[in-house]
Design an enzyme around this catalytic site. Structure first.
Site, mmCIF file in Angstrom:
data_model
loop_
_atom_site.group_PDB
_atom_site.id
_atom_site.type_symbol
_atom_site.label_atom_id
_atom_site.label_comp_id
_atom_site.label_asym_id
_atom_site.label_seq_id
_atom_site.Cartn_x
_atom_site.Cartn_y
_atom_site.Cartn_z
ATOM 1 N N SER A 266 16.889 65.226 34.083
ATOM 2 C CA SER A 266 15.554 65.776 33.881
ATOM 3 C C SER A 266 15.424 67.109 34.607
ATOM 4 O O SER A 266 15.720 67.212 35.792
ATOM 5 C CB SER A 266 14.495 64.816 34.416
ATOM 6 O OG SER A 266 14.415 63.660 33.630
ATOM 7 N N HIS B 245 7.408 66.386 34.923
ATOM 8 C CA HIS B 245 7.439 65.058 35.539
ATOM 9 C C HIS B 245 8.241 65.061 36.837
ATOM 10 O O HIS B 245 8.126 64.130 37.640
ATOM 11 C CB HIS B 245 7.922 63.993 34.553
ATOM 12 C CG HIS B 245 9.363 63.992 34.221
ATOM 13 N ND1 HIS B 245 9.877 64.565 33.082
ATOM 14 C CD2 HIS B 245 10.429 63.447 34.851
ATOM 15 C CE1 HIS B 245 11.179 64.381 33.024
ATOM 16 N NE2 HIS B 245 11.549 63.696 34.097
ATOM 17 N N ASP C 150 7.009 69.790 29.040
ATOM 18 C CA ASP C 150 7.489 69.176 30.279
ATOM 19 C C ASP C 150 8.186 70.213 31.170
ATOM 20 O O ASP C 150 9.405 70.227 31.307
ATOM 21 C CB ASP C 150 8.438 68.025 29.946
ATOM 22 C CG ASP C 150 8.532 66.997 31.069
ATOM 23 O OD1 ASP C 150 8.160 67.335 32.205
ATOM 24 O OD2 ASP C 150 8.978 65.872 30.808
#
Length: 719
Positions: free
Chosen positions: A655, A80, A217
């Site tokens: 992240s 992402h 991810d």
């Protein structure tokens, strides 16, 4: 050596939960005993050395975290985090989002999205005494803000005399302390690999913030520099950057109970906030944000439904809005079911009672505590008034205002310009302005503006921006047809949607702007004086808040120290370390059952529907069916692990952070939290808080057995 408040804040016994805390690297020797007890085999003191292993391998993307994983500048982060770069390189005919992207050679790598950067932190220095010097300490209001900014700019300018570096001065503890960060700014960033959406975004928004999870991810960039090793803009002559250190992939699989450490750049937490800020946020700001975000998502979906090209342009924005939309909804649910405000209020009142119980403490702290409560209320009132206006501005009107401000700032010496408009900012600004059309569609922008202008104009006239209304030719009481006609007129009168027209304004003078007939440029010029006045008012209030808030934080640290409690600063986008263990939960979010620590590829098959968010690639499903797992089988699970839970204290910005084992080897990437524990940004709950990592074994298995990325596995020494 002078003891800062930060160091004083943790000299007392470490009373916080071991899993709680986003620690600055220089704080880690103070919690060395806890790190060792948790299982770390590295010397905790080595983690303070930012240019040595493993810290020298960890980088920031300016919104996500990442790490070097090869001597050729290969960077691993979350899917992402590279998502927008995949989107801007996609077309309806070549949909890289759906099908994934793999560069088999350096020549096949493509530029990342405009403005992409890799920041390598090399120095973090306490500069509080230089920023809040004796002169600044006596100031308040705008004068204080201006003086702080002047000191910051001078310090940054001196730091950036070394070409290719980006320096910032970050505020800690509500403006009580300041640290200077020196980072190598790599400007040529290229997309190397991203798995298909059926892996990298498997489960989509349905599974976002949820457990169990089965999302791959991960994605890869590469950092490039000039042939002489200097940071440079994109060029086919550039070569891969050679990092001083890079992470090695763990050869031993992870298991429940193992030590885990995450190193990254968490964005913002709010654990030191006032009770009034908690109440404002959860009673008004977050509900307003959730409602507005829902509107944004619905409008973009409606306007791009039958337009694949526009849908791709807005894919990155949709992903970002959806993420925070669900995040804030989860926080609100957690808040409604908690006694957080009551506890926060009780803690705050106890601190004030402690202050007032001693004449010296009362003299030192009471005035700032009283002042900050009043000033915060004033600030929150202004924020409410401008909420819808923030959503109602046409994309290229915003660009025009930025460009006109730039033109005016460029008439001044560089050192006298407002931060954000100096020569140091031009490379990134140029990149962003140049690439805006790649994420823009006029019909979508118009629909968003019309919707939020309607809400904005419904506010009382005294809460509206007169200069904005006049510049756009709008007013309260307009019918929808009249408002739409006004919007159509201003869009039709501008050429800023054209890349060449828009970028030309980067170098034009204020006189050029004033002579222009472009409707967005004219509006920007008309609003400029009012914008400066509004900015000055905000800075006057901001300066008062900065002074009072730092005093409040000084009181809070002193109070917590008196109880033997450690005090780590709230996250602020700077390098932090958090540690804990891989662990499931005795109870799930609904209070029943339990959560196992790991999920496996069996869950991918179980969730696969063949469409939408649960559409795993055919090649992956075949590999799972055939048990083509190679060396990536977990000996206990008897299959390939996908994601796992840990007791780590992370937030947005983490992240892509490297998850490291006791030897500092890569065991995965942090990418999410669980919905019922994301309120930990405000209120840490040791029993519930879990973050989610993608297991490095799942990444490598996909790369080897599904995407055939042997070139990257060889480069990472992970074949």
């Amino acid at each position: 050596m002078k003891k800062t408040l930060l160091s004083l804040a943790i000299l007392t016994s470490f009373a916080a939960q071991a899993d709680e805390g986003m620690w600055m690297p220089q704080q880690l020797p103070q919690v060395a005993q806890q790190l060792k007890a948790a299982g770390l085999e590295l010397d905790p003191a080595s983690l303070t050395k930012l240019t040595e292993f493993p810290m020298g391998a960890v980088v920031s993307l300016g919104g996500c975290s990442a790490s070097f994983v090869s001597p050729q500048g290969l960077v691993v982060t979350n899917h992402h985090c590279v998502y927008n770069s995949v989107a801007v390189n996609s077309t309806p005919q070549k949909d890289l989002l759906a099908n994934g992207f793999l560069a088999k050679t350096l020549a096949e790598e493509v530029p990342a999205s405009p403005g992409s950067r890799v920041f390598v932190t090399e120095e973090v220095t306490n500069v509080t005494d230089q920023i809040i010097d004796k002169k600044v300490a006596r100031l308040t209001g705008k004068a204080r803000i201006d003086a702080i900014e002047k000191n910051q700019k001078e310090m940054v300018a001196a730091c950036e005399k070394t070409p290719g570096y980006r320096c910032t001065v970050a505020s800690y503890y509500g403006g009580l302390e300041f640290y200077r960060l020196k980072q190598l700014e790599i400007r040529d960033v290229r997309l190397v690999h991203a798995p298909p959406a059926g892996v990298g975004k498997f489960g989509g928004d349905t599974d976002n913030w949820m457990w169990p999870r089965h999302t791959g991810d991960y994605g890869f960039y590469r950092a490039y520099v000039s042939k002489d090793g200097k940071a440079a803009d994109y060029s086919t002559d550039n070569v891969p950057y050679v990092p001083k250190h890079f992470l090695k992939v763990a050869t031993e699989g992870s298991k429940e109970g193992d030590f885990i450490m995450v190193v990254g750049y968490p964005g913002r937490t709010n654990r030191h906030r006032l009770p009034s800020e908690v109440q404002y946020t959860f009673d008004w700001n977050y509900p307003a944000f959730v409602a507005a975000s829902g509107d944004v998502l619905a409008i973009i979906e409606r306007e791009t439904k039958n337009d694949p090209a526009a849908k791709l342009k807005y894919a990155g924005q949709i992903a970002g809005v959806n993420n925070y939309y669900k995040n804030r909804k989860g926080m609100l649910t957690s808040y409604e079911n908690s006694d957080f405000l009551q506890r926060k209020t009780a803690e705050h009142n106890a601190m004030k009672a402690w202050v007032n119980a001693d004449a010296a403490r009362k003299k030192q702290f009471a005035g700032d505590i009283e002042a900050v409560e009043k000033l915060i209320a004033e600030r929150d009132s202004h924020t409410k008034e401008g909420f819808y206006l923030g959503y109602a501005q046409p994309r290229f009107l915003s660009s025009a205002r930025t460009l006109y401000r730039l033109a005016n700032e460029r008439t001044k010496p560089d050192a006298a310009r407002k931060s954000g408009y100096q020569d140091r900012d031009m490379a990134r600004m140029t990149s962003v302005i140049t690439g805006q059309d790649r994420t823009y569609d006029e019909k979508v922008d118009k629909a968003l503006v019309l919707h939020f202008l309607t809400k904005y104009l419904a506010q009382p006239a005294k809460e509206q921006d007169t200069a904005f209304n006049t510049a756009l030719g709008i007013r309260s009481g307009m019918s929808q047809d009249e408002l739409k006609a006004a919007i159509d007129k201003v869009y039709a009168g501008s050429k800023l949607a054209n890349k060449e027209e828009r970028t030309a304004w980067l170098k034009k003078s204020p006189a050029d702007f004033k002579a222009s007939d472009d409707s967005f440029i004219k509006a920007a010029v008309a609003m400029y004086d009012a914008d400066l006045k509004d900015e000055a008012k905000a800075e006057e209030l901001g300066g008062k808040i900065q002074k009072a808030y730092s005093g409040y934080m000084k009181a809070k640290i002193a109070y917590m120290n008196s109880k033997g409690q450690a005090v780590y600063p709230d996250a602020n986008g700077t390098l932090r370390v958090t540690f804990g263990k891989i662990a499931g939960r005795d109870h799930g979010a609904d209070g029943t059952g339990s959560w196992t620590a790991f999920t496996t590829v069996k869950g991918v098959v179980a969730k696969h529907t063949g469409e939408g968010e649960f559409n795993a690639p055919t090649a992956q499903l075949a590999a799972i069916k055939n048990k083509d797992f190679g060396k990536y089988v977990d000996p206990v699970l008897k299959t390939v692990p996908v994601n796992y839970l840990a007791t780590l204290d992370i937030t947005g910005g983490n992240s892509g952070s490297a998850a490291l084992n006791k030897r500092g080897e890569l065991i995965g990437l942090a990418f999410d939290g669980t919905l019922d524990s994301i309120i930990s940004d405000w209120d840490f709950n040791a029993a519930n808080t879990r973050d989610i990592q993608v297991d490095v074994r799942y990444m490598l298995w996909n790369m080897k057995h599904v995407d055939k990325a042997d070139n990257l596995l060889k480069e990472m020494n992970a074949l």
